[in-house]
Design a protein around this motif. Structure first.
Motif, mmCIF file in Angstrom:
data_model
loop_
_atom_site.group_PDB
_atom_site.id
_atom_site.type_symbol
_atom_site.label_atom_id
_atom_site.label_comp_id
_atom_site.label_asym_id
_atom_site.label_seq_id
_atom_site.Cartn_x
_atom_site.Cartn_y
_atom_site.Cartn_z
ATOM 1 N N ALA A 1 40.040 38.376 47.790
ATOM 2 C CA ALA A 1 40.185 37.491 46.914
ATOM 3 C C ALA A 1 38.981 36.779 45.896
ATOM 4 O O ALA A 1 37.884 36.420 46.782
ATOM 5 C CB ALA A 1 40.689 36.696 47.812
ATOM 6 N N PHE A 2 38.910 36.535 44.937
ATOM 7 C CA PHE A 2 38.190 36.136 44.350
ATOM 8 C C PHE A 2 38.474 34.211 43.717
ATOM 9 O O PHE A 2 39.906 34.191 43.533
ATOM 10 C CB PHE A 2 37.675 37.357 43.287
ATOM 11 N N THR A 3 37.393 33.948 43.520
ATOM 12 C CA THR A 3 36.817 32.143 42.413
ATOM 13 C C THR A 3 35.747 32.523 42.210
ATOM 14 O O THR A 3 34.888 33.665 42.724
ATOM 15 C CB THR A 3 36.758 31.885 43.811
ATOM 16 N N TRP A 4 35.536 31.617 41.042
ATOM 17 C CA TRP A 4 34.800 31.660 39.947
ATOM 18 C C TRP A 4 33.632 29.865 39.753
ATOM 19 O O TRP A 4 34.266 29.401 40.350
ATOM 20 C CB TRP A 4 35.724 31.285 38.809
ATOM 21 N N ALA B 1 40.764 31.336 40.185
ATOM 22 C CA ALA B 1 41.585 32.345 40.516
ATOM 23 C C ALA B 1 42.113 33.524 40.655
ATOM 24 O O ALA B 1 42.976 33.640 38.979
ATOM 25 C CB ALA B 1 42.784 32.535 41.924
ATOM 26 N N GLY B 2 41.354 34.874 40.985
ATOM 27 C CA GLY B 2 41.774 36.554 40.467
ATOM 28 C C GLY B 2 40.273 36.939 39.946
ATOM 29 O O GLY B 2 39.723 36.207 39.611
ATOM 30 N N PRO B 3 40.972 37.964 39.465
ATOM 31 C CA PRO B 3 39.582 39.293 39.386
ATOM 32 C C PRO B 3 39.306 39.129 37.966
ATOM 33 O O PRO B 3 38.262 39.199 37.703
ATOM 34 C CB PRO B 3 40.548 40.629 39.533
ATOM 35 N N VAL B 4 39.806 38.362 36.795
ATOM 36 C CA VAL B 4 39.969 38.128 36.053
ATOM 37 C C VAL B 4 39.519 36.845 35.079
ATOM 38 O O VAL B 4 40.703 36.104 35.908
ATOM 39 C CB VAL B 4 41.723 38.676 35.083
ATOM 40 N N LEU B 5 38.376 36.561 34.811
ATOM 41 C CA LEU B 5 38.349 34.740 34.354
ATOM 42 C C LEU B 5 38.275 34.849 32.937
ATOM 43 O O LEU B 5 37.970 35.247 31.744
ATOM 44 C CB LEU B 5 36.785 34.349 34.727
ATOM 45 N N PRO B 6 40.087 34.120 31.955
ATOM 46 C CA PRO B 6 39.877 34.138 30.844
ATOM 47 C C PRO B 6 39.585 33.192 30.520
ATOM 48 O O PRO B 6 39.062 32.416 30.463
ATOM 49 C CB PRO B 6 41.471 34.295 30.300
ATOM 50 N N LEU B 7 39.049 33.040 28.875
ATOM 51 C CA LEU B 7 38.267 32.450 28.197
ATOM 52 C C LEU B 7 39.038 31.177 27.941
ATOM 53 O O LEU B 7 38.673 30.222 27.977
ATOM 54 C CB LEU B 7 38.318 32.996 26.514
ATOM 55 N N GLU B 8 40.490 31.041 27.944
ATOM 56 C CA GLU B 8 40.872 29.632 28.046
ATOM 57 C C GLU B 8 40.345 29.073 29.094
ATOM 58 O O GLU B 8 40.951 27.857 28.953
ATOM 59 C CB GLU B 8 42.829 30.252 28.112
ATOM 60 N N ALA B 9 40.563 30.163 30.868
ATOM 61 C CA ALA B 9 40.276 29.074 31.493
ATOM 62 C C ALA B 9 38.524 28.497 31.126
ATOM 63 O O ALA B 9 38.556 27.031 32.395
ATOM 64 C CB ALA B 9 40.196 29.695 32.967
ATOM 65 N N VAL B 10 37.743 28.795 30.921
ATOM 66 C CA VAL B 10 36.709 28.501 30.854
ATOM 67 C C VAL B 10 36.677 27.285 29.625
ATOM 68 O O VAL B 10 35.777 25.998 29.376
ATOM 69 C CB VAL B 10 35.713 29.453 29.985
ATOM 70 N N ARG B 11 37.991 27.686 28.780
ATOM 71 C CA ARG B 11 37.852 26.443 27.185
ATOM 72 C C ARG B 11 37.995 25.419 28.222
ATOM 73 O O ARG B 11 38.186 23.719 27.950
ATOM 74 C CB ARG B 11 38.819 26.402 26.502
ATOM 75 N N ARG B 12 38.806 24.775 29.253
ATOM 76 C CA ARG B 12 39.640 23.778 29.919
ATOM 77 C C ARG B 12 38.145 22.724 30.685
ATOM 78 O O ARG B 12 38.801 22.077 31.706
ATOM 79 C CB ARG B 12 40.432 24.036 31.277
ATOM 80 N N ARG B 13 37.083 23.498 31.222
ATOM 81 C CA ARG B 13 35.810 22.764 32.137
ATOM 82 C C ARG B 13 35.905 22.089 30.310
ATOM 83 O O ARG B 13 35.085 21.487 29.156
ATOM 84 C CB ARG B 13 34.812 24.479 32.163
#
Length: 450
Positions: free
Chosen positions: A263-266, A276-288
Motif C-alpha cells: 500500500a502506498f502513501t505520499w 494514496a496508490g502507486p501514482v501521484l497525479p499533478l492534480e493531487a499536488v495542486r490541491r496542496r
C-alpha cells in the motif's frame, strides 16, 4: 536304504533348523532380493548340477525359523504353511515362491547336504515390498513471512522400504546446500525444515518423490505463499525535468517488490498528502498549499503481512506556472535630480525574466527594478516592464508613466481643508471686529459740532 535316506533328511533338517554353518562356498548370490506384494519370486542359487542328498530351505522372520521345503532323491516336500506357494528346482536347488505377502519378508537359508553328510549353508534376504502410493506433502503453516518464519514440510506415503527425495520443481533439495535446511527421515515419511524462509525457497512448486526398489511415485505440486517486502522503493517521474507545467499530465509512479502488494502513501516535505496508490497525479499536488514551490516528494510502501514500511528517495520539483499579471510600482511624477525607482512584479514559477522598454524602445535593464539616480527632463515617458517565463513561454507586461518637473513644482500647498479653515477663521475674526466697532459707537457720546 529308504530308512537311511529319511534319516539323513531328518539330520540335515535339524542342522538347518539349528542354524549350524559348515565350510561354505558361493551358494547364493548377494542380496537382498526385492519383490512386490502379490507377485512371484525365485531365489536362485549359484549351484550347477550339484550332487546332493538334500537341499533344504528354511525361513527366519526374526522371531523364529520355519521349514519351507526339501528336495531329495525321494522328490520335493513342501511344508504345510507353504503348500501351493513354494517349489524347489531339483536341478539347481532354486526356491520359487508365489502370491507373496509382507509376511514373506525375512531371511531365507539354504542347506546343501552332500552324500557323505557334509552340509553347506547360505542365506539371502527377501524383501516383499508394498507398492508406493498416496504420496502427499503437507505443511505446519498456511503461509510464511520471509526471514521470520520457520516452515516444516512433511512428505508421507504408503509402501515398503521407502526412500524420499525433495525437489524444488526439478532441482533436488539437499540439506547440505544450506544451514537453513534439514531433513529427518522415518520409515514412512520425511520432514524438510526450512529455517528463516526466503521467497526463493518456495518460488517454484515443491515436490516429494517416494520410491523403493520396485517403483517411484511423485507427489502433486505443493505451493505456499511467502510474504516478503517491500524491497527498495523507487519513484519515477513521467518527466525528469525539475520544472513541471501546471497544465501538463505529469505524475510520479512508486514501485517496489512486495507480496502481498504494498500500500502506498505520499508525502510532500514529510507532510502526509491526501493521495494514496502507486501514482501521484499533478492534480493531487495542486490541491496542496504552496503547490507552486519547489518541494520534496516521497513515497512510502507498507506491507500489512510483514509489517514493514519502506520510504523512497525524495524527488524534488514546484510546479511551473505564470507569469501572472505584471504590475509596476513607483513614482508617477518627480522633480529634477530626484531619484526614481520603478519595481516590476509578476507571480511566476520559475521566477520570470524581466526586460524594460522606454517609450517603446528596449533598454539594457533586465532586472525587476528600473532605477534612475537623478531624473532629467528626458526621463519623462512610458516605462514598460515585460515578464517572461522561459519554461511556459508566457509573457505579460505593464506600462507606467513618469513625469519629470522643475524643482519646486511639486511642493505641496495647503490642503483644501486647511484653506477652508483659514477662510473660516478670517471671516470669524472679521465678524468679531465689526461687532466691536458697532458696540463702541453705541456707548461713546458724540459731541455736536454745533
Amino acid at each position: 536304504m529308504a530308512t537311511a535316506t529319511a534319516t539323513a533328511a531328518i539330520v540335515a533338517l535339524l542342522l538347518g533348523l539349528s542354524g549350524w554353518r559348515g565350510a561354505a562356498r558361493d551358494i547364493l548370490p548377494p542380496g537382498p532380493v526385492d519383490a512386490a506384494v502379490g507377485k512371484n519370486v525365485t531365489l536362485a542359487t549359484l549351484l550347477q548340477n550339484p550332487e546332493y542328498s538334500f537341499i533344504i530351505w528354511n525361513f527366519n522372520d526374526g522371531r523364529e525359523q520355519t521349514h519351507v521345503a526339501t528336495a531329495g532323491r525321494a522328490g520335493i516336500r513342501v511344508n504345510e504353511p507353504y503348500a501351493g506357494r513354494a517349489s524347489v528346482d531339483a536341478t539347481s536347488g532354486a526356491l520359487r515362491l508365489s502370491a507373496l505377502t509382507t509376511d514373506d519378508s525375512g531371511d531365507f537359508s539354504v542347506s546343501v547336504v552332500s552324500a557323505d553328510g557334509e552340509t553347506e549353508i547360505a542365506e539371502i534376504q527377501l524383501r516383499v515390498l508394498e507398492p508406493v502410493s498416496g504420496v502427499l506433502v503437507s505443511a505446519d503453516a498456511a503461509e510464511a513471512v520471509e526471514h521470520n518464519s520457520t516452515l516444516v514440510l512433511t512428505c508421507a506415503a504408503n509402501g515398503s522400504f521407502l526412500r524420499f527425495t525433495w525437489l524444488n520443481e526439478t532441482r533436488p533439495v539437499v540439506a547440505s546446500d544450506s544451514e537453513r535446511l534439514s531433513v529427518e527421515e522415518s520409515e514412512a515419511s520425511s520432514r524438510l525444515t526450512i529455517a528463516g524462509v526466503l521467497r526463493t525457497d518456495l518460488a517454484r512448486p515443491i515436490f516429494c518423490s517416494a520410491a523403493n526398489q520396485l517403483e517411484t511415485e511423485k507427489s502433486a505440486p505443493f505451493t505456499l505463499p511467502v510474504h516478503y517486502g517491500p524491497d527498495e522503493v523507487t519513484v519515477t517521474a513521467s518527466d525528469p525535468s525539475r520544472f513541471v507545467r501546471a497544465d501538463s499530465d505529469f505524475n510520479l509512479t512508486c514501485a517496489t517488490r512486495s507480496s502481498p502488494a504494498a500500500a502506498f502513501t505520499w508525502y510532500q516535505n514529510e507532510t502526509l498528502m491526501d493521495s494514496a496508490g502507486p501514482v501521484l497525479p499533478l492534480e493531487a499536488v495542486r490541491r496542496r498549499p504552496l503547490w507552486r514551490e519547489m518541494s520534496r516528494y516521497t513515497c512510502r510502501a507498507a506491507n500489512a503481512e510483514t509489517e514493514r514500511v519502506v520510504a523512497s528517495p525524495a524527488v524534488s520539483f514546484a510546479v511551473v506556472d505564470g507569469p501572472e499579471a505584471a504590475t509596476v510600482n513607483g513614482e508617477s511624477a518627480v522633480e529634477l535630480r530626484d531619484a526614481v525607482t520603478l519595481r516590476c512584479t509578476a507571480a511566476s514559477v520559475p521566477p520570470a525574466n524581466f526586460t524594460w522598454k522606454f517609450n517603446g524602445t528596449l533598454t539594457d535593464v533586465k532586472t525587476p527594478t528600473y532605477a534612475i539616480a537623478e531624473a532629467v527632463y528626458k526621463n519623462t515617458g512610458a516605462y514598460t516592464c515585460q515578464a517572461r517565463n522561459v519554461v511556459t513561454g508566457k509573457n505579460v507586461s505593464s506600462t507606467h508613466n513618469l513625469s519629470v518637473k522643475e524643482e519646486g513644482a511639486l511642493d505641496e500647498g495647503l490642503s483644501d481643508g486647511a484653506i477652508a479653515g483659514i477662510i473660516i477663521g478670517i471671516l470669524a475674526a472679521l465678524g468679531v471686529a465689526i461687532g466691536v466697532v458697532v458696540y463702541c459707537r453705541q456707548k461713546v457720546p458724540v459731541e455736536s459740532p454745533y
